[in-house]
Design a protein around this motif. Sequence first.
Motif, PDB file in Angstrom:
ATOM      1  N   GLU A  55       0.820  -1.207   0.000  1.00 20.92           N
ATOM      2  CA  GLU A  55       0.000   0.000   0.000  1.00 20.92           C
ATOM      3  C   GLU A  55       0.853   1.257   0.000  1.00 20.92           C
ATOM      4  O   GLU A  55       0.544   2.228  -0.711  1.00 20.92           O
ATOM      5  CB  GLU A  55      -0.929  -0.012   1.216  1.00 20.92           C
ATOM      6  CG  GLU A  55      -1.916   1.124   1.229  1.00 20.92           C
ATOM      7  CD  GLU A  55      -2.907   1.022   2.375  1.00 20.92           C
ATOM      8  OE1 GLU A  55      -3.588   2.020   2.656  1.00 20.92           O
ATOM      9  OE2 GLU A  55      -2.991  -0.064   2.988  1.00 20.92           O
ATOM     10  N   THR A  59       1.074   4.254  -2.749  1.00 23.04           N
ATOM     11  CA  THR A  59       0.840   5.634  -2.296  1.00 23.04           C
ATOM     12  C   THR A  59       1.941   6.562  -2.776  1.00 23.04           C
ATOM     13  O   THR A  59       1.674   7.703  -3.183  1.00 23.04           O
ATOM     14  CB  THR A  59       0.739   5.680  -0.762  1.00 23.04           C
ATOM     15  OG1 THR A  59      -0.336   4.836  -0.332  1.00 23.04           O
ATOM     16  CG2 THR A  59       0.505   7.101  -0.276  1.00 23.04           C
ATOM     17  N   LYS A 105      -6.638   1.999  -5.334  1.00 18.47           N
ATOM     18  CA  LYS A 105      -5.738   3.067  -4.877  1.00 18.47           C
ATOM     19  C   LYS A 105      -4.895   3.574  -6.035  1.00 18.47           C
ATOM     20  O   LYS A 105      -4.644   4.779  -6.160  1.00 18.47           O
ATOM     21  CB  LYS A 105      -4.849   2.532  -3.743  1.00 18.47           C
ATOM     22  CG  LYS A 105      -4.061   3.630  -3.034  1.00 18.47           C
ATOM     23  CD  LYS A 105      -3.354   3.070  -1.813  1.00 18.47           C
ATOM     24  CE  LYS A 105      -2.702   4.191  -1.026  1.00 18.47           C
ATOM     25  NZ  LYS A 105      -3.670   5.160  -0.455  1.00 18.47           N
ATOM     26  N   SER A 108      -7.085   5.646  -8.443  1.00 18.53           N
ATOM     27  CA  SER A 108      -7.517   6.942  -7.901  1.00 18.53           C
ATOM     28  C   SER A 108      -6.657   8.092  -8.421  1.00 18.53           C
ATOM     29  O   SER A 108      -7.078   9.254  -8.366  1.00 18.53           O
ATOM     30  CB  SER A 108      -7.485   6.911  -6.366  1.00 18.53           C
ATOM     31  OG  SER A 108      -6.141   6.774  -5.891  1.00 18.53           O
TER      32      SER A 108
END
Length: 748
Positions: A55, A59, A105, A108
Amino acid sequence: MFWKFDLHTTSHIDTLLEKEDVTLTEVMDEDDVLQECKAQNHKLVDFLLRPQCMEDLVTFITQEPSTDVEEKVKYKYPNISCELLTSDVSQINDRLGEDEKLLMKLYSFLQNEPPLNPLLASFFSKVLSILIGRKPEQIVDFLRKQEDFVDLMIKHIGTSAIMDLLLRMLTCIEPQQLRQDVLNWLNEEKVIQRLVEMIQPSQDEDRHSNASQSLCEIIRLSRDQMFQVQGSSEPDPLLSTLEKQETVEQLLSNIFDKEKNESAIVSVIQILLTLFETRRPAFEGHMECPPGMSHPSFSVNHSILEAVRPRLKDFHQLLLEPPKKNMMKTTWGVLDPPVGNTRLNVVRLVASLLQSNTHSINTELINLNTLGVILDMYFKYIWNNFLHIQVEICTAMILAMPPAPIDIQPDTEAEHVKESILIKHLFQKCQFIQRIIDAWSSNEKEQAEGGRRRGYMGHLTRIANSIVHNCDKGPNGPQIQQLISELPAEDREKWESFISGQLADTNKRNTVDLVNTHHIHSSSDDEVDFKESGFHQDSSLQQAFSDYQMQQMTSNFIEQFGFNDEEFADQDDVVDWLLNLARCKEKIQQFEDAGSDEDDIWDEKDVTFAPEAQRRPSSGSTDSEESTDSEEEDVKRDQFEASNPSNDDRMEVDTDCDGWLGTSVASPAASAPSDCGSSKAEEEASSSEHRSITETVINGSMKETVSLTVDAKTETAVFKRFENHLHTKELRFRLMVMRVVPVPVGIL
């Protein structure tokens, strides 16, 4: 050696990963983290596969770095994260492609407002492209579930990385059926129409450029794919949509029905030029597709021409009134207005339309006098070679193309125009011949007054030569001859005088003679042709030099053989020496004629050799049997036994042959002295490697004394003739020429 002394070092990452509280950034700070990941270090891969680490990696590449981070390390972690995620480790690809939370994610990032950070966009595009290639089914299924995917792609089309991602979806999906499903899906989402809508004056230049490039690449990729998979029953839906008449009409409406915008105009013309491509780029140099290729995507679609024809008047008007451009100052003067990118691309479009050779298009161009305007630009902008080459292409196609077929109704028989209306327009309305002559004369006048040669003169020379060529040999030759004959008498005389005088002189100056003599010239297979030099085809000299390229010797010999500048100042000196070969004609011919009634004097059975110790007087005759026996005995003793050289063994040539070597041929392995006065010590030093034997050959009334030098190392032999000494400079050059071709012992 490396492993023998155990010099390899263990990565510090292994030690670092043994800590319980190690963080991702600590691991990413290690210099060899990427190498260890690509080497699939088990500890490192297991650490990166932790949910929190995956993750964090996503990010890093989807969120803007903090503004308080130092600039030089601001994108350090996003860059390393991208490299780790795209390191082609199957476990990482599997985890990222199968975890929908991670994919959301990643996705996005597209939901940010434009403009996107170009660096982060490149990281995002790279990661998603790798996933599309490795996990096509999962990624396509995920993207199709996102209803706003196509909208977001079009929204961010001004970012080059997003454009690349769109094209990636068309090229990296391997299963043919899956690719066809993707094409159908994108077509249903009206991706073509949305890209077309981006090319209008209200959008910025980045959107114009990227949307245009996307459409051009879709055309090329679709045609290439259809070429590779010819058995496919389903057509490419995106290409079919692009080639529709309404799609092309919408493109043209965007640029003509609104304010003039150069960026939008140029972008639309680029798309039209791509649609007019009648062959794949892979077949450069050919005007047609490979034999047997008749796929409709490789010919200009008639619907495209029908959409463009009504707009030709608008393109013509762009030539007269392009988008406003500021005055441009150049080293050659002031351009007001300059040609501009718009007009240059319009001329390119006209050249492409002419190549389609469509009667309706040709007629419209004639009615508008578009060719006359283009010629006006050619002679006005004397330094714009981008314009000149396009005009040259236009004129060359008009002169060389057969007449276009007339548009016919389905119920009538096909008939063809007997004469080209374009050629008639070019010679009569545009006064093609007169303008060429006037421009040429004007240029010569300016040069005579101290001015510079105009920049279009090279292209004008080729245009004039194209007229002459097509007049004599082209498919429209009779028509061109007729049009020239119909010129006013004064103009016709000027043209005939021009092509026989100024044009011929220019062509002669543009032709480079590498060797300025008709005696020596290069044959079609790049070998020296001795037929016109007077050498007998069976002579040993012709045989020795037949593989020697005179052109290469002339241009390279000074550098290759290290002669001083004082000895050979320029290439003319080299050519002078080469001319000695031609001057030797009569001497060689006499030598051959003397033995014409008998067997070849160089034949193996007629040339025999005796050992140095048993050499006969030069006036004696040669007995073949005795010489052969003595030679065999000599070989049994010591084939390459050193002999005592004498002054007679020095290289000497027949000076009666204008200083040429006659029948002597030397090997590159032979050690030639630098001058005729080489010392005795030098000859003795080389005697251990060479063995020289001489013999007298009697052929009719002629007597020739020859020497054979055998090199033990290179297994080559050298013939020598003995008479007078040469000047040092002459000898050095001739030895160089002789060293060109080795003569194997086996052929003697």
